[in-house]
Design a protein around this motif. Structure first.
Motif, short mmCIF file in Angstrom:
data_model
loop_
_atom_site.label_atom_id
_atom_site.label_comp_id
_atom_site.label_asym_id
_atom_site.label_seq_id
_atom_site.Cartn_x
_atom_site.Cartn_y
_atom_site.Cartn_z
N GLU A 191 0.85 -1.18 0.00
CA GLU A 191 0.00 0.00 0.00
C GLU A 191 0.89 1.24 0.00
O GLU A 191 1.52 1.57 1.02
CB GLU A 191 -0.93 0.00 1.21
CG GLU A 191 -1.97 -1.12 1.19
CD GLU A 191 -2.96 -1.03 2.34
OE1 GLU A 191 -2.90 -0.04 3.11
OE2 GLU A 191 -3.79 -1.95 2.46
N LYS B 121 0.29 4.34 0.00
CA LYS B 121 -0.08 5.50 0.81
C LYS B 121 0.69 5.53 2.13
O LYS B 121 0.76 6.59 2.79
CB LYS B 121 -1.59 5.51 1.08
CG LYS B 121 -2.09 4.38 1.94
CD LYS B 121 -3.61 4.47 2.11
CE LYS B 121 -4.16 3.33 2.96
NZ LYS B 121 -5.63 3.40 3.08
N SER B 122 1.27 4.39 2.53
CA SER B 122 2.07 4.37 3.76
C SER B 122 3.38 5.12 3.59
O SER B 122 4.04 5.46 4.58
CB SER B 122 2.37 2.93 4.18
OG SER B 122 3.17 2.27 3.21
N ASP C 88 -1.33 -1.37 -4.21
CA ASP C 88 -2.51 -0.55 -3.99
C ASP C 88 -2.09 0.91 -3.93
O ASP C 88 -1.38 1.32 -3.01
CB ASP C 88 -3.17 -0.98 -2.68
CG ASP C 88 -4.52 -0.32 -2.45
OD1 ASP C 88 -4.80 0.72 -3.09
OD2 ASP C 88 -5.29 -0.83 -1.62
N SER D 34 -4.40 3.44 -4.07
CA SER D 34 -5.56 4.25 -3.70
C SER D 34 -5.18 5.21 -2.59
O SER D 34 -4.36 4.89 -1.71
CB SER D 34 -6.72 3.35 -3.25
OG SER D 34 -6.35 2.57 -2.13
N LYS E 60 -9.89 -7.29 1.20
CA LYS E 60 -9.95 -5.93 0.67
C LYS E 60 -10.07 -5.92 -0.84
O LYS E 60 -10.61 -4.98 -1.44
CB LYS E 60 -8.72 -5.14 1.11
CG LYS E 60 -8.71 -3.69 0.70
CD LYS E 60 -7.51 -2.97 1.28
CE LYS E 60 -7.52 -1.49 0.89
NZ LYS E 60 -6.38 -0.76 1.47
N TYR E 61 -9.58 -6.99 -1.48
CA TYR E 61 -9.58 -7.06 -2.94
C TYR E 61 -10.54 -8.12 -3.46
O TYR E 61 -10.37 -8.61 -4.58
CB TYR E 61 -8.15 -7.28 -3.44
CG TYR E 61 -7.19 -6.28 -2.85
CD1 TYR E 61 -7.33 -4.91 -3.10
CD2 TYR E 61 -6.17 -6.69 -1.98
CE1 TYR E 61 -6.48 -3.99 -2.52
CE2 TYR E 61 -5.32 -5.76 -1.41
CZ TYR E 61 -5.47 -4.41 -1.68
OH TYR E 61 -4.63 -3.49 -1.10
N PHE F 78 -2.53 -4.83 5.62
CA PHE F 78 -1.17 -4.36 5.39
C PHE F 78 -0.51 -3.98 6.71
O PHE F 78 -1.08 -3.26 7.52
CB PHE F 78 -1.20 -3.14 4.46
CG PHE F 78 0.16 -2.70 4.00
CD1 PHE F 78 0.87 -3.46 3.07
CD2 PHE F 78 0.73 -1.54 4.49
CE1 PHE F 78 2.13 -3.05 2.64
CE2 PHE F 78 1.99 -1.13 4.07
CZ PHE F 78 2.69 -1.88 3.13
#
Length: 458
Positions: free
Chosen positions: A142, A144-145, A216, A218, A302-303, A311
């Motif tokens: 992910e 965004k982390s 991911d 997003s 989640k998917y 995560f």
């Protein structure tokens, strides 16, 4: 099983070139996986491997052993990455050996402090504990982390040389070196382990040398992509150079509307082979596409799957491990930190040993054992020796190379050239890479791959 994809524009605006996604259970194409891998080599490829060993041996870069300094599956990764041109593969392996020796990569992996390792693991691609239908370990990342503040803190803390006993060459950014403990974990723990799980995967005669990754993106803004550019370029360039052919596929999920703009400059960092392995999925295509490559029970909820995985958490033990793994010392799952496999019981089983530094003390703790099912037992394998699926122990003491001009560069046959094209059983949208999915041939010096879409082991 197969999943049809309508050739419409993805959420990113990128066109999905493939109209059908084939399962790994589908009939293998003439040039697709697992061709070019150990257990599925053509006579021509076998000849290339033999010549590669000969040239490496002449230059002091490979020893036949037993055990060999580099196993065949590792050598084949370099050959595939360089499109079977022996001289190019020799050059890349030589550069890798020198880089590993200069940065004490083996020492780094075995002595890294567990808190430093865990900090890296939580930021980058993480093994779910599950595999795809081919048996490749499935990683999730992910992005965004990763933000500019987090990366700045990570690189600043990594610049301190106290997180392991390794010394560096001063050329590789110290802040990035911890990241490569994760690549070591992929190639020396996850891949060898998955290789021995032959009872429930396709092509059990082929060792596992690659990973599958869900990336991911997003919730990631344009500014965050831009702020990560330098870090991602540097990490991916090193990964592509020194951990080639460790990526099977990357599925990019959650692409924002502006991603087509980002992708236009990101994809220039990669060679066409790497780009061919990265697929951007529309929201409606996520579940059917993933399920065509991965059993539903192994896809995170989640998917659209059934796996309870978030995560940041450690790998989730697979019920299919039952009866295969014999846990030791009270373990019921793999612990944090670096791990290696070592042959025991006269080469009949592999024992997982946890390494790293815990509370200032070096760790060497038995975790579990698994039976050796690949390769079939032979007199050569019936000995207590380390079993590592990467550039091995000799990497930290790479011998100097002689003049590379001694061997004339190969001209590869057309069949071998085409073998490195994207698997016809795979979908093709547009792509992006991450720090663990360093793949295929090394990009030119003026190009740098992107680590944020890379698959880094947990």
């Amino acid at each position: 099983m197969t999943a049809a994809l309508t050739p419409t524009a993805s959420a990113s605006g990128a066109s999905d070139r493939a109209t059908r996604v084939k399962s790994s259970a589908s009939t293998t194409s003439q040039l697709g996986y697992p061709h070019g891998h150990l257990g599925q080599l053509s006579p021509q490829e076998t000849e290339k491997l033999d010549r590669f060993k000969t040239v490496l041996g002449e230059r002091g870069l490979w020893k036949s052993g037993p055990p060999a300094s580099h196993d065949d599956q590792t050598l084949l990764r370099f050959l595939r990455a360089r499109k079977w041109v022996v001289e190019d593969a020799v050059r890349q392996l030589k550069d890798t050996e020198e880089w590993r020796a200069a940065n004490n990569i083996d020492t780094l992996y075995k002595t890294i402090h567990l808190d430093a390792y865990e900090q890296s693991r939580r930021l980058y691609p993480q093994w779910t504990g599950r595999r795809d239908r081919r048996g490749h370990p499935l990683y999730v990342f992910e992005i965004k982390s990763l933000d500019s503040k987090t990366i700045a803190q990570y690189e600043k803390s990594g610049a301190k040389s106290t997180f392991s006993d390794a010394k560096t060459d001063g050329k590789t950014p110290p802040g990035l070196l911890r990241l490569f403990a994760l690549y070591e974990n992929l190639t020396r723990f996850s891949l060898p382990f998955c290789t021995q799980l032959t009872h429930d995967r396709e092509h059990p005669e082929v060792p596992i040398t690659m990973s599958t990754n869900i990336v991911d993106i997003s919730g990631v803004g344009l500014k965050q992509f831009w702020d990560l550019k330098g870090h991602m370029q540097a990490a991916s360039q090193l990964a592509t150079a020194h951990y080639p052919e460790t990526l099977d596929r990357i599925f990019i999920i959650g692409a924002p509307s502006f991603f087509s703009t980002v992708w236009n400059w990101v994809k220039r960092w990669f060679d066409p082979i790497t780009v061919s392995k990265i697929f951007i999925l529309n929201p409606e295509d996520v579940k059917p596409t993933l399920e065509s490559f991965i059993d539903l029970r192994n896809i995170p909820k989640k998917y659209g799957g059934e796996l309870d995985f978030a995560f940041g958490q450690p790998p989730v033990p697979d019920p299919n491990w039952e009866g295969v793994i014999q846990w030791e010392d009270g373990f019921k799952q793999f612990p944090e930190g670096p791990m290696l496999w070592e042959a025991v019981e006269n080469g009949k089983r592999l024992e997982c040993i946890a390494y790293g530094t815990d509370g200032g003390k070096p760790r060497r703790q038995p975790v579990c054992t698994v039976p050796i099912t690949w390769p079939a037992a032979t007199p050569e394998t019936d000995s207590d020796k380390s079993v590592e699926g990467t550039v091995t122990k000799a990497a930290s003491t790479a011998a100097p190379s002689t003049d590379a001009s001694a061997v004339t560069q190969d001209t590869e046959p057309e069949a071998l050239n085409s073998q490195e094209q994207s698997d016809s059983a795979a979908p093709t949208a547009e792509k992006m890479d991450h720090p663990l999915g360093s793949d295929e041939k090394q990009p030119p010096a003026d190009q740098a791959p992107l680590p944020s879409a890379t698959a880094t082991p947990a």
